[in-house]
Design an enzyme around this catalytic site. Structure first.
Site, PDB file in Angstrom:
ATOM      1  N   CYS A  27       1.878  45.850  19.574  1.00 48.94           N
ATOM      2  CA  CYS A  27       0.483  46.212  19.778  1.00 48.94           C
ATOM      3  C   CYS A  27       0.415  47.679  20.206  1.00 48.94           C
ATOM      4  CB  CYS A  27      -0.147  45.326  20.852  1.00 48.94           C
ATOM      5  SG  CYS A  27       0.590  45.572  22.498  1.00 48.94           S
ATOM      6  N   HIS A  56       8.594  43.768  27.594  1.00 46.62           N
ATOM      7  CA  HIS A  56       9.468  42.608  27.702  1.00 46.62           C
ATOM      8  C   HIS A  56      10.088  42.256  26.354  1.00 46.62           C
ATOM      9  CE1 HIS A  56       7.485  41.141  31.696  1.00 46.62           C
ATOM     10  NE2 HIS A  56       8.464  42.004  31.893  1.00 46.62           N
ATOM     11  N   HIS A 139       4.861  37.238  37.510  1.00 46.83           N
ATOM     12  CA  HIS A 139       4.839  38.159  36.379  1.00 46.83           C
ATOM     13  C   HIS A 139       4.522  39.558  36.870  1.00 46.83           C
ATOM     14  CE1 HIS A 139       3.512  40.108  32.638  1.00 46.83           C
ATOM     15  NE2 HIS A 139       4.225  39.191  32.009  1.00 46.83           N
ATOM     16  N   GLU A 141       2.851  42.041  35.678  1.00 43.35           N
ATOM     17  CA  GLU A 141       1.458  42.462  35.588  1.00 43.35           C
ATOM     18  C   GLU A 141       0.647  41.862  36.729  1.00 43.35           C
ATOM     19  OE1 GLU A 141      -2.480  41.635  32.929  1.00 43.35           O
ATOM     20  OE2 GLU A 141      -0.572  41.731  31.830  1.00 43.35           O
ATOM     21  N   SER A 237       8.764  37.453  27.759  1.00 44.67           N
ATOM     22  CA  SER A 237       7.532  37.973  27.168  1.00 44.67           C
ATOM     23  C   SER A 237       6.446  36.908  27.263  1.00 44.67           C
ATOM     24  CB  SER A 237       7.762  38.364  25.705  1.00 44.67           C
ATOM     25  OG  SER A 237       6.531  38.559  25.038  1.00 44.67           O
ATOM     26  N   SER A 238       5.468  37.138  28.140  1.00 48.97           N
ATOM     27  CA  SER A 238       4.428  36.146  28.364  1.00 48.97           C
ATOM     28  C   SER A 238       3.670  35.814  27.085  1.00 48.97           C
ATOM     29  CB  SER A 238       3.446  36.652  29.426  1.00 48.97           C
ATOM     30  OG  SER A 238       2.379  35.746  29.600  1.00 48.97           O
ATOM     31  N   ASN A 239       3.258  36.831  26.335  1.00 47.62           N
ATOM     32  CA  ASN A 239       2.451  36.539  25.143  1.00 47.62           C
ATOM     33  C   ASN A 239       3.260  35.820  24.069  1.00 47.62           C
ATOM     34  OD1 ASN A 239       2.928  38.636  22.692  1.00 47.62           O
ATOM     35  ND2 ASN A 239       3.380  39.637  24.636  1.00 47.62           N
ATOM     36  N   SER A 281       5.400  42.499  21.940  1.00 45.80           N
ATOM     37  CA  SER A 281       6.454  43.426  22.358  1.00 45.80           C
ATOM     38  C   SER A 281       7.690  43.360  21.465  1.00 45.80           C
ATOM     39  CB  SER A 281       6.854  43.152  23.813  1.00 45.80           C
ATOM     40  OG  SER A 281       7.151  41.786  24.009  1.00 45.80           O
TER      41      SER A 281
END
Length: 339
Positions: A27, A56, A139, A141, A237-239, A281
């Site tokens: 992104c 991440h 996390h 963030e 990587s959360s997403n 990411s």
């Protein structure tokens, strides 16, 4: 681990079909963060210190490490006066204060969408709201956002957590969200907040970032046609993890892989259609690598289903916007003189 072979391809000479979800991979915030480290290395030379992983993804971190980036967990690992880049996930004011106290040369790689959430946290705290932050404990963030107003913010992860809240003034409640959450699960938590606190103040714009939302919607659009989903992304990587969870909630088996070499042969048994995507990411070349490996197993057709095209671009911070590479001998470049 058993190696992949042609035996893992459907029998009878049938082609395996790969459905590529679009958008996928990098992104704008990730591209910006990586470019910040690259430009800093070019202009200032190695080592350049980076607090936490810049994004991440193991491949990105390994590549930048080989080029001279040094990834540290905390600022006490950075020599006094050295250059340090803050990761895309953002940091708390306490971290910024520590960097200033130690005389570090800071370049901020915080994603502008994360920075926007931080600004909201400060604004809501200034008007004496209790701020409900929807996110995952631990996390990076979330830690950064909590640090913006630690006396005012309470973290919730589920709708059940909402029922346990006991704010001092139920009429002064705002909420924020981590930018990389699952849209459907976050909606459940927000609905619980609305039901419990009728005077809930809602942000004018959604905090879950456009890229997270787009990748989830794009994956959702191919799930009905896929026997298996492969999500390229690292475990932290959360997403990327949310994409795996989304697929499984919809009833389609899904696996998270850092690289094509992580694919296990038993996952492919009887699978004719593979849904393929990547977290925000994950480098796009890793998706190409997966397709290349699948083609070694037998005939493969690839179909891309692009739900939307992303055109978002974030400007670089002033510290690196006009950065010029250092000369090969490492000497400084004079102002206005070509490198």
């Amino acid at each position: 681990m058993t190696k992949l072979s042609a035996d893992n391809h459907p029998k009878g000479g049938d082609r395996r079909h790969v459905l590529l979800a679009g958008p996928r991979s990098f992104c704008a915030g990730v591209e910006r963060a990586i470019e910040i480290v690259e430009r800093t290395l070019e202009s200032r030379g190695a080592p350049v210190y980076v607090r936490k992983q810049i994004v991440h993804n193991a491949t990105v971190v390994e590549d930048l490490s080989q080029r001279g980036a040094v990834f540290v967990q905390e600022l006490n690992e950075v020599p006094a006066g050295a250059t340090v880049v803050f990761s895309a996930h953002g940091v708390s004011p306490a971290v910024r204060q520590e960097a200033a106290r130690r005389g570090l040369d800071v370049i901020d790689g915080t994603c502008p969408l994360v920075a926007r959430v931080h600004a909201k946290a400060r604004r809501y705290a200034a008007r004496a709201d209790t701020i409900v932050l929807i996110g995952h404990a631990g996390h990076e963030e979330v830690e950064g956002t909590l640090g913006e107003a630690p006396e005012s913010i309470v973290l919730v992860e589920t709708a059940d957590d909402v029922q346990r809240l006991s704010p001092a003034d139920p009429g002064r409640i705002s909420y924020l969200t981590q930018t990389t959450l699952a849209v459907d699960e976050t909606t459940e938590v927000v609905d619980a907040l609305r039901a419990r606190f009728p005077l809930l103040h809602e942000p004018a714009s959604e905090d879950i970032c456009y890229a997270t939302t787009n990748r989830q919607h794009a994956l959702d659009a191919i799930l009905d046609d896929a026997d298996l989903v492969l999500v390229v992304g690292s475990p932290n990587s959360s997403n990327s993890v949310r994409l795996v969870e989304l697929s499984r909630r919809q009833g389609t088996p899904a696996e998270l892989i850092d690289r094509a070499s992580d694919i296990r042969p038993e996952w492919l048994e009887g699978v004719r259609t593979i849904g393929l995507t990547a977290g925000a990411s994950a480098p796009p070349e890793l998706v190409t690598e997966v397709i290349t490996v699948l083609r070694t197993l037998g005939p493969v057709t690839v179909e891309e289903r692009e739900l939307t095209r992303e055109t978002v671009h974030f400007d670089l911070p002033p510290a690196v916007r006009g950065a010029e590479p250092r000369p090969a001998d490492g000497s400084p470049t004079a102002a206005g003189e070509p490198a």
